[in-house]
Each structure stands twice: as structure tokens, then as C-alpha cells.
Design a protein around this motif. Structure first.
Motif, PDB file in Angstrom:
ATOM      1  N   ALA A  80      12.582   5.101   8.221  1.00 51.78           N
ATOM      2  CA  ALA A  80      14.015   5.132   7.920  1.00 51.78           C
ATOM      3  C   ALA A  80      14.601   6.501   8.239  1.00 51.78           C
ATOM      4  CB  ALA A  80      14.246   4.788   6.445  1.00 51.78           C
ATOM      5  N   ARG A  81      13.877   7.571   7.882  1.00 49.37           N
ATOM      6  CA  ARG A  81      14.360   8.925   8.200  1.00 49.37           C
ATOM      7  C   ARG A  81      14.446   9.132   9.703  1.00 49.37           C
ATOM      8  NH1 ARG A  81      10.666  10.610   4.139  1.00 49.37           N
ATOM      9  NH2 ARG A  81       9.227  11.276   5.762  1.00 49.37           N
ATOM     10  N   ARG A  82      13.416   8.717  10.414  1.00 50.73           N
ATOM     11  CA  ARG A  82      13.387   8.904  11.865  1.00 50.73           C
ATOM     12  C   ARG A  82      14.470   8.086  12.556  1.00 50.73           C
ATOM     13  NH1 ARG A  82      11.831  13.406  13.060  1.00 50.73           N
ATOM     14  NH2 ARG A  82      12.083  12.650  15.174  1.00 50.73           N
ATOM     15  N   ALA A  83      14.772   6.903  12.030  1.00 51.03           N
ATOM     16  CA  ALA A  83      15.808   6.054  12.627  1.00 51.03           C
ATOM     17  C   ALA A  83      17.160   6.763  12.604  1.00 51.03           C
ATOM     18  CB  ALA A  83      15.884   4.715  11.908  1.00 51.03           C
ATOM     19  N   HIS A  90       0.840  -1.193   0.000  1.00 54.59           N
ATOM     20  CA  HIS A  90       0.000   0.000   0.000  1.00 54.59           C
ATOM     21  C   HIS A  90       0.874   1.242   0.000  1.00 54.59           C
ATOM     22  CE1 HIS A  90      -3.627  -2.303   0.800  1.00 54.59           C
ATOM     23  NE2 HIS A  90      -2.900  -3.016   1.645  1.00 54.59           N
ATOM     24  N   ALA A  91       0.353   2.279  -0.580  1.00 55.08           N
ATOM     25  CA  ALA A  91       1.100   3.540  -0.644  1.00 55.08           C
ATOM     26  C   ALA A  91       1.400   4.051   0.757  1.00 55.08           C
ATOM     27  CB  ALA A  91       0.313   4.577  -1.432  1.00 55.08           C
ATOM     28  N   SER A  92       0.422   3.910   1.643  1.00 52.64           N
ATOM     29  CA  SER A  92       0.616   4.415   3.001  1.00 52.64           C
ATOM     30  C   SER A  92       1.699   3.635   3.746  1.00 52.64           C
ATOM     31  CB  SER A  92      -0.691   4.351   3.786  1.00 52.64           C
ATOM     32  OG  SER A  92      -1.149   3.022   3.871  1.00 52.64           O
ATOM     33  N   SER A  93       1.764   2.319   3.515  1.00 49.74           N
ATOM     34  CA  SER A  93       2.788   1.534   4.193  1.00 49.74           C
ATOM     35  C   SER A  93       4.168   1.799   3.608  1.00 49.74           C
ATOM     36  CB  SER A  93       2.452   0.038   4.155  1.00 49.74           C
ATOM     37  OG  SER A  93       2.276  -0.388   2.838  1.00 49.74           O
ATOM     38  N   GLU A  94       4.229   2.086   2.298  1.00 49.64           N
ATOM     39  CA  GLU A  94       5.508   2.461   1.693  1.00 49.64           C
ATOM     40  C   GLU A  94       5.990   3.797   2.259  1.00 49.64           C
ATOM     41  OE1 GLU A  94       4.567   2.415  -2.456  1.00 49.64           O
ATOM     42  OE2 GLU A  94       4.877   0.246  -2.620  1.00 49.64           O
ATOM     43  N   LYS A  95       5.058   4.709   2.415  1.00 48.90           N
ATOM     44  CA  LYS A  95       5.386   6.013   2.988  1.00 48.90           C
ATOM     45  C   LYS A  95       5.869   5.845   4.434  1.00 48.90           C
ATOM     46  CE  LYS A  95       3.357  10.494   4.085  1.00 48.90           C
ATOM     47  NZ  LYS A  95       2.140  11.306   4.052  1.00 48.90           N
TER      48      LYS A  95
END
Length: 87
Positions: free
Chosen positions: A15-18, A4-9
Motif C-alpha cells: 500500500a505504501r509503495r502504491a 500470517h504476520a509476514s503477509s500482513e506486513k
């Protein structure tokens, strides 16, 4: 794999937050090490100054959700006790 687009987002966002959270956690650890190094060397004034700088960083970690509240309180307490023991 995300379907899903939302899960890809969400994966991209995680990844950014990590990266950001890792940098913050590393910064907190560095400040704690500076206090511990000053305590080990026996320099009370340097240890107190390092703790004054480290304490807000640790509290900021709690506010950002990186550290649990009790963990931060325990770390600050143990660092303070180590400094007090030097005196």
C-alpha cells in the motif's frame, strides 16, 4: 484476509509503495504532457527544453521499476521525433 504476520506486513508495504509509485507515474506523465503541449503550440525551443527535463524523469521511472525499458525508449523516441518534425 492475511493469516500470517509476514503477509500482513507485505500488504502494508504494498500500500505504501502504491502511493509512491503512483506519484512517480503521475509526475512522469506531467512531464510528457508538457513536451506534447510545447510541440502542439509549435514552440521548438520550449519543446526541447521540456524534453531535456522529461528525459531524466522517464529514465528514473525505468530505474525505479515503474516503466518498462522499451516503453520509456519508445516515449522518448516519439517525443524527439515530434520535436524534430517541428524544425
Amino acid at each position: 484476509m492475511a493469516n500470517h504476520a509476514s503477509s500482513e506486513k507485505r500488504i502494508r508495504r504494498n500500500a505504501r509503495r502504491a502511493v509512491i509509485n503512483g506519484a512517480r507515474r503521475s509526475r512522469i506523465r506531467t512531464f510528457i504532457k508538457k513536451v506534447e503541449a510545447a510541440v502542439t503550440s509549435g514552440d521548438v525551443n520550449a519543446a526541447q527544453d521540456a524534453l531535456k527535463v522529461a528525459q531524466p524523469e522517464i529514465q528514473r521511472g525505468v530505474a525505479k521499476g515503474i516503466l518498462p525499458k522499451n516503453t520509456a525508449a519508445r516515449k522518448i523516441s516519439r517525443l524527439s521525433a515530434a520535436i524534430k518534425k517541428l524544425k
